[in-house]
Write a protein that holds these residues in place. Structure first.
Motif, PDB file in Angstrom:
ATOM      1  N   PHE A   5       0.828  -1.211   0.000  1.00 33.74           N
ATOM      2  CA  PHE A   5       0.000   0.000   0.000  1.00 33.74           C
ATOM      3  C   PHE A   5       0.862   1.260   0.000  1.00 33.74           C
ATOM      4  N   GLU A   6       1.852   1.209  -0.898  1.00 37.42           N
ATOM      5  CA  GLU A   6       2.739   2.347  -1.116  1.00 37.42           C
ATOM      6  C   GLU A   6       2.411   2.967  -2.470  1.00 37.42           C
ATOM      7  N   GLU A   7       2.683   4.252  -2.591  1.00 35.12           N
ATOM      8  CA  GLU A   7       2.416   4.965  -3.838  1.00 35.12           C
ATOM      9  C   GLU A   7       3.198   4.320  -4.981  1.00 35.12           C
ATOM     10  N   GLY A   8       2.539   4.205  -6.129  1.00 33.31           N
ATOM     11  CA  GLY A   8       3.145   3.609  -7.311  1.00 33.31           C
ATOM     12  C   GLY A   8       2.889   2.126  -7.450  1.00 33.31           C
ATOM     13  N   GLU A   9       2.332   1.517  -6.436  1.00 32.31           N
ATOM     14  CA  GLU A   9       2.057   0.088  -6.460  1.00 32.31           C
ATOM     15  C   GLU A   9       0.918  -0.223  -7.433  1.00 32.31           C
ATOM     16  N   ALA A  10       0.983  -1.381  -8.064  1.00 33.42           N
ATOM     17  CA  ALA A  10      -0.023  -1.795  -9.042  1.00 33.42           C
ATOM     18  C   ALA A  10      -1.145  -2.577  -8.368  1.00 33.42           C
ATOM     19  N   PHE A  11      -2.374  -2.276  -8.778  1.00 33.76           N
ATOM     20  CA  PHE A  11      -3.561  -2.995  -8.327  1.00 33.76           C
ATOM     21  C   PHE A  11      -4.372  -3.383  -9.560  1.00 33.76           C
ATOM     22  N   CYS A  12      -5.120  -4.448  -9.440  1.00 33.39           N
ATOM     23  CA  CYS A  12      -5.986  -4.879 -10.535  1.00 33.39           C
ATOM     24  C   CYS A  12      -7.393  -5.077  -9.978  1.00 33.39           C
ATOM     25  N   LEU A  13      -8.375  -4.535 -10.674  1.00 36.43           N
ATOM     26  CA  LEU A  13      -9.776  -4.716 -10.303  1.00 36.43           C
ATOM     27  C   LEU A  13     -10.536  -5.124 -11.546  1.00 36.43           C
ATOM     28  N   PHE A  14     -11.053  -6.354 -11.547  1.00 36.31           N
ATOM     29  CA  PHE A  14     -11.805  -6.913 -12.673  1.00 36.31           C
ATOM     30  C   PHE A  14     -11.066  -6.759 -13.994  1.00 36.31           C
ATOM     31  N   GLY A  15      -9.765  -7.013 -13.962  1.00 43.45           N
ATOM     32  CA  GLY A  15      -8.976  -7.001 -15.183  1.00 43.45           C
ATOM     33  C   GLY A  15      -8.436  -5.640 -15.582  1.00 43.45           C
ATOM     34  N   THR A  16      -8.812  -4.588 -14.880  1.00 47.90           N
ATOM     35  CA  THR A  16      -8.292  -3.250 -15.163  1.00 47.90           C
ATOM     36  C   THR A  16      -7.152  -2.965 -14.197  1.00 47.90           C
ATOM     37  N   HIS A  17      -6.031  -2.525 -14.738  1.00 47.31           N
ATOM     38  CA  HIS A  17      -4.849  -2.263 -13.922  1.00 47.31           C
ATOM     39  C   HIS A  17      -4.795  -0.798 -13.520  1.00 47.31           C
ATOM     40  N   TYR A  18      -4.504  -0.577 -12.243  1.00 52.12           N
ATOM     41  CA  TYR A  18      -4.410   0.767 -11.677  1.00 52.12           C
ATOM     42  C   TYR A  18      -3.080   0.916 -10.941  1.00 52.12           C
ATOM     43  N   THR A  19      -2.618   2.141 -10.864  1.00 49.41           N
ATOM     44  CA  THR A  19      -1.439   2.479 -10.069  1.00 49.41           C
ATOM     45  C   THR A  19      -1.900   3.309  -8.888  1.00 49.41           C
ATOM     46  N   LEU A  20      -1.502   2.895  -7.687  1.00 47.82           N
ATOM     47  CA  LEU A  20      -1.893   3.618  -6.481  1.00 47.82           C
ATOM     48  C   LEU A  20      -1.213   4.980  -6.453  1.00 47.82           C
ATOM     49  N   ASN A  47      -0.685  10.823   4.397  1.00 51.15           N
ATOM     50  CA  ASN A  47      -0.768  11.071   5.846  1.00 51.15           C
ATOM     51  C   ASN A  47      -1.196   9.836   6.636  1.00 51.15           C
ATOM     52  N   LEU A  48      -1.363   8.705   5.955  1.00 50.65           N
ATOM     53  CA  LEU A  48      -1.849   7.494   6.611  1.00 50.65           C
ATOM     54  C   LEU A  48      -0.750   6.448   6.710  1.00 50.65           C
ATOM     55  N   LEU A  49      -0.848   5.609   7.698  1.00 49.05           N
ATOM     56  CA  LEU A  49       0.049   4.467   7.827  1.00 49.05           C
ATOM     57  C   LEU A  49      -0.416   3.358   6.888  1.00 49.05           C
ATOM     58  N   PRO A  50       0.485   2.472   6.457  1.00 50.10           N
ATOM     59  CA  PRO A  50       0.075   1.397   5.548  1.00 50.10           C
ATOM     60  C   PRO A  50      -1.138   0.589   6.016  1.00 50.10           C
ATOM     61  N   PRO A  51      -1.290   0.248   7.308  1.00 47.22           N
ATOM     62  CA  PRO A  51      -2.498  -0.489   7.704  1.00 47.22           C
ATOM     63  C   PRO A  51      -3.787   0.322   7.479  1.00 47.22           C
ATOM     64  N   GLN A  52      -3.706   1.642   7.647  1.00 43.83           N
ATOM     65  CA  GLN A  52      -4.879   2.492   7.394  1.00 43.83           C
ATOM     66  C   GLN A  52      -5.181   2.543   5.905  1.00 43.83           C
ATOM     67  N   ARG A  53      -4.130   2.616   5.086  1.00 41.32           N
ATOM     68  CA  ARG A  53      -4.315   2.605   3.630  1.00 41.32           C
ATOM     69  C   ARG A  53      -4.939   1.281   3.196  1.00 41.32           C
ATOM     70  N   ARG A  54      -4.400   0.190   3.757  1.00 34.43           N
ATOM     71  CA  ARG A  54      -4.922  -1.148   3.430  1.00 34.43           C
ATOM     72  C   ARG A  54      -6.423  -1.214   3.718  1.00 34.43           C
ATOM     73  N   LYS A  55      -6.813  -0.753   4.894  1.00 31.70           N
ATOM     74  CA  LYS A  55      -8.216  -0.826   5.288  1.00 31.70           C
ATOM     75  C   LYS A  55      -9.097  -0.044   4.314  1.00 31.70           C
ATOM     76  N   LEU A  56      -8.697   1.161   3.968  1.00 32.59           N
ATOM     77  CA  LEU A  56      -9.496   1.983   3.050  1.00 32.59           C
ATOM     78  C   LEU A  56      -9.594   1.355   1.661  1.00 32.59           C
ATOM     79  N   VAL A  57      -8.468   0.893   1.133  1.00 29.16           N
ATOM     80  CA  VAL A  57      -8.473   0.295  -0.210  1.00 29.16           C
ATOM     81  C   VAL A  57      -9.268  -1.005  -0.207  1.00 29.16           C
ATOM     82  N   GLU A  58      -9.094  -1.832   0.806  1.00 24.96           N
ATOM     83  CA  GLU A  58      -9.826  -3.102   0.851  1.00 24.96           C
ATOM     84  C   GLU A  58     -11.329  -2.880   1.026  1.00 24.96           C
ATOM     85  N   GLN A  59     -11.721  -1.879   1.812  1.00 25.50           N
ATOM     86  CA  GLN A  59     -13.150  -1.557   1.943  1.00 25.50           C
ATOM     87  C   GLN A  59     -13.714  -1.090   0.604  1.00 25.50           C
ATOM     88  N   TRP A  60     -12.965  -0.268  -0.107  1.00 22.45           N
ATOM     89  CA  TRP A  60     -13.408   0.218  -1.415  1.00 22.45           C
ATOM     90  C   TRP A  60     -13.544  -0.947  -2.401  1.00 22.45           C
TER      91      TRP A  60
END
Length: 164
Positions: A5-20, A47-60
């Motif tokens: 959950f660091e900036e620049g990291e790659a994520f995929c949602l339903f086959g679409t690739h995103y950069t955090l 301004n968030l710690l990685p666990p806080q970022r994880r929680k927000l991204v996973e909830q989304w």
């Protein structure tokens, strides 16, 4: 799929690739997740710690998964189920199953990890589990139902086995 959950990291949602990307907080909502083109934006992320970022991204991601799963369940139940009572469902997260079905209860569970795969994979699992309402086992009748409703199901199943 482990993320830092660091900036620049790659994520995929339903086959679409995103950069955090971390963006500035705005207005009354200091933090939040949204997409913009090929970016997964986390407002206030710096301004968030990685666990806080994880929680927000996973909830989304769970919200997005739930919306898409419900859309597909509604669509396919209407096509397949001849007016029976609606199916209830819940998300779950395990490494050994993509979905489960309890036909007597008209209850399905769908693995949230499907959000990391192309949308066709989620649709395949939805149709697969709905076919179990008509045929509980994986016999010839079940495969005939799958072929009837989703003629390319074998290719989708293979995609699910090869992606990631």
């Amino acid at each position: 799929q482990a993320h830092a959950f660091e900036e620049g990291e790659a994520f995929c949602l339903f086959g679409t690739h995103y950069t955090l990307q971390f963006t500035a907080s705005a207005g009354s909502r200091p933090t939040g997740v949204y997409t913009e083109a090929d970016r997964l934006c986390l407002a206030g992320g710096a301004n968030l710690l990685p666990p806080q970022r994880r929680k927000l991204v996973e909830q989304w991601m769970l919200r997005r998964f739930s919306e898409e799963a419900q859309r597909l369940l509604d669509l396919w139940q209407q096509r397949m189920d001849e007016g029976h009572a609606p199916v209830s469902w819940k998300p779950f997260n395990v490494k050994t199953r993509w979905g489960t079905c309890k036909p007597a209860e008209r209850f399905i569970r769908l693995n949230v990890r499907l959000a990391y795969y192309p949308q066709e994979c989620l649709e395949y699992v939805v149709v697969h589990e709905l076919c179990h309402l008509k045929e509980p086992s994986h016999n010839a009748r079940f495969h005939a139902l799958m072929n009837h409703y989703l003629p390319d199901y074998k290719q989708r199943r293979q995609l699910l086995r090869t992606v990631l």
